[in-house]
Design an enzyme around this catalytic site. Sequence first.
Site, mmCIF file in Angstrom:
data_model
loop_
_atom_site.group_PDB
_atom_site.id
_atom_site.type_symbol
_atom_site.label_atom_id
_atom_site.label_comp_id
_atom_site.label_asym_id
_atom_site.label_seq_id
_atom_site.Cartn_x
_atom_site.Cartn_y
_atom_site.Cartn_z
ATOM 1 N N ASP A 10 34.022 71.390 11.133
ATOM 2 C CA ASP A 10 34.320 71.175 9.724
ATOM 3 C C ASP A 10 33.142 71.703 8.914
ATOM 4 O O ASP A 10 32.458 70.989 8.187
ATOM 5 C CB ASP A 10 34.619 69.709 9.419
ATOM 6 N N TYR A 36 34.569 72.782 3.683
ATOM 7 C CA TYR A 36 35.654 71.971 3.113
ATOM 8 C C TYR A 36 36.180 72.630 1.842
ATOM 9 O O TYR A 36 35.474 73.363 1.174
ATOM 10 C CB TYR A 36 35.123 70.576 2.761
ATOM 11 N N HIS A 85 34.670 69.336 18.297
ATOM 12 C CA HIS A 85 34.761 68.698 16.977
ATOM 13 C C HIS A 85 35.316 67.286 17.068
ATOM 14 O O HIS A 85 34.820 66.368 16.412
ATOM 15 C CB HIS A 85 35.642 69.533 16.040
ATOM 16 N N HIS A 142 39.338 57.761 12.769
ATOM 17 C CA HIS A 142 40.316 58.653 13.383
ATOM 18 C C HIS A 142 40.798 58.155 14.750
ATOM 19 O O HIS A 142 41.857 58.566 15.219
ATOM 20 C CB HIS A 142 39.732 60.059 13.538
ATOM 21 N N ASP A 145 34.745 62.189 12.857
ATOM 22 C CA ASP A 145 34.472 60.951 12.128
ATOM 23 C C ASP A 145 33.157 61.131 11.380
ATOM 24 O O ASP A 145 32.151 61.549 11.962
ATOM 25 C CB ASP A 145 34.368 59.767 13.092
#
Length: 318
Positions: free
Chosen positions: A79, A82, A208, A217, A244
């Site tokens: 990630d 974003y 990830h 999650h 997370d």
Amino acid sequence: MKGVYFIIFLIPCICLSICSTTNGVLERLQHPAKGDGSLSFLVVGDWGRRGAYNQTRVALQMGVIGERMNIDFVISTGDNFYNDGLTSVNDSAFQQSFTRIYTAKSLQKQWYNVLGNHDYRGNVEAQLSPILSKTDGRWLCKRSFIVNAEVAEIFFVDTTPFVTNYFRDRKFDWRGVMPRKSYIATLLQDVESALKNSTAQWKIVVGHHAIRTAGIHGDTEELVDQLLPILKASDVDLYINGHDHCLQRISTNESRIEFLTSGGGSQAWFGFYDEIMVGLKFYYDGQGFMSVNLNPKNAEIIFYDVFGNILHKFNVLK
């Protein structure tokens, strides 16, 4: 061009073995350990927000700790940008979320990056493109690969395609992944073969998504079912993930694996976690990062908050 860093001295340190990701052999990179055989690096995840949500503060403390430790490289658990990855190799988010944020001298080292689910919501080929490495020499992003760092081998695994629910979202960029069943089967075969053949003192796997987590999650069941048995059978020492937005350590008697989450690179404070999660040794619902310092007999792992304070520290002995 203002704000662009060319870190040419890094490139000769990385030797690439030309391999295929479809014939049972993962792409392998060589990164030398220190002269005394030790290795140190930082781990950060879920960070790319153009400096917002305290990303710049986390980056500042990473620079301080990185200098103190004389780190060899940085690992990103995904990630990276974003909310929807990069649109192209010319997307301004690359410089605004990476080059212009991690400016400390100690962070001008190689960055090894995996893709997260938010990266897959953009143009995946952009993040994988060598053009970005020419723009900022620190950047190295691949789907799955191995870094041989002498005292340790680090296995980077592309976990997003494992998650069935993502395939209901048309926005995900699945180029290079389909057919999914074949992609996952080949990847699992490659990882299993590489782990079994590894003679490294330390075996570390990075992805990830969490395998074990007390975070919002929850455990990634597809990884529990398909990847975890391989890690157990191969005597993996550490599984490191993001996803997370927290810092976390889980250690159980079911295997030797330490499950470590470093996903506090920017937005955090979800306000929930499973306090009675089996094996939960540490959980911090906030921003921060992690450091790892290895030698042949000992691994020292430290979690830091956004101010550089030590939140949790432990050692793994060989």
